[in-house]
Design a protein around this motif. Structure first.
Motif, short mmCIF file in Angstrom:
data_model
loop_
_atom_site.label_atom_id
_atom_site.label_comp_id
_atom_site.label_asym_id
_atom_site.label_seq_id
_atom_site.Cartn_x
_atom_site.Cartn_y
_atom_site.Cartn_z
N THR A 1 -6.28 17.40 48.75
CA THR A 1 -5.06 18.22 48.77
C THR A 1 -4.79 18.79 47.38
O THR A 1 -5.16 18.21 46.37
N ILE A 2 -4.10 19.94 47.36
CA ILE A 2 -3.57 20.53 46.14
C ILE A 2 -2.11 20.82 46.41
O ILE A 2 -1.78 21.52 47.37
N THR A 3 -1.22 20.26 45.58
CA THR A 3 0.22 20.43 45.77
C THR A 3 0.83 21.09 44.55
O THR A 3 0.70 20.59 43.44
N ASP A 4 1.49 22.21 44.78
CA ASP A 4 2.22 22.91 43.72
C ASP A 4 3.59 22.24 43.61
O ASP A 4 4.36 22.26 44.56
N GLN A 5 3.88 21.64 42.48
CA GLN A 5 5.13 20.91 42.31
C GLN A 5 6.14 21.72 41.51
O GLN A 5 6.65 21.27 40.49
N ASP A 6 6.44 22.93 41.98
CA ASP A 6 7.38 23.82 41.31
C ASP A 6 8.80 23.33 41.58
O ASP A 6 9.20 23.20 42.73
N HIS A 7 9.53 23.06 40.52
CA HIS A 7 10.91 22.62 40.65
C HIS A 7 11.88 23.69 40.17
O HIS A 7 12.98 23.38 39.74
N GLY A 8 11.47 24.92 40.24
CA GLY A 8 12.34 25.99 39.76
C GLY A 8 12.17 26.19 38.27
O GLY A 8 11.24 25.71 37.66
N GLY A 9 13.08 26.90 37.68
CA GLY A 9 13.02 27.12 36.24
C GLY A 9 12.87 28.60 35.94
O GLY A 9 13.19 29.45 36.76
N GLY A 10 12.36 28.88 34.77
CA GLY A 10 12.25 30.25 34.32
C GLY A 10 11.25 31.06 35.12
O GLY A 10 10.34 30.53 35.75
#
Length: 53
Positions: free
Chosen positions: A6-15
């Motif tokens: 698996t590949i998981t993008d762990q984007d938590h928001g931000g700029g």
């Protein structure tokens, strides 16, 4: 190491650097000295392969 499970993008928001770059292209945005820092996390899970003996 084996294949990627698996590949998981762990984007938590931000700029949003692309939005800032687009705004800077219009001549109306003043440029000031400073520094920006961005980080991003991606989790990659691999299968493990036992070597043949």
């Amino acid at each position: 190491m084996g294949p990627v499970r698996t590949i998981t993008d762990q984007d938590h928001g931000g700029g949003r650097p692309m939005m800032a770059m687009e705004m800077s292209r219009s001549g109306a945005m003043p440029i000031e000295a400073g520094e920006l820092s961005f980080s991003h996390n991606v989790q990659v899970v691999f299968d493990l392969v036992v070597p043949n003996e």
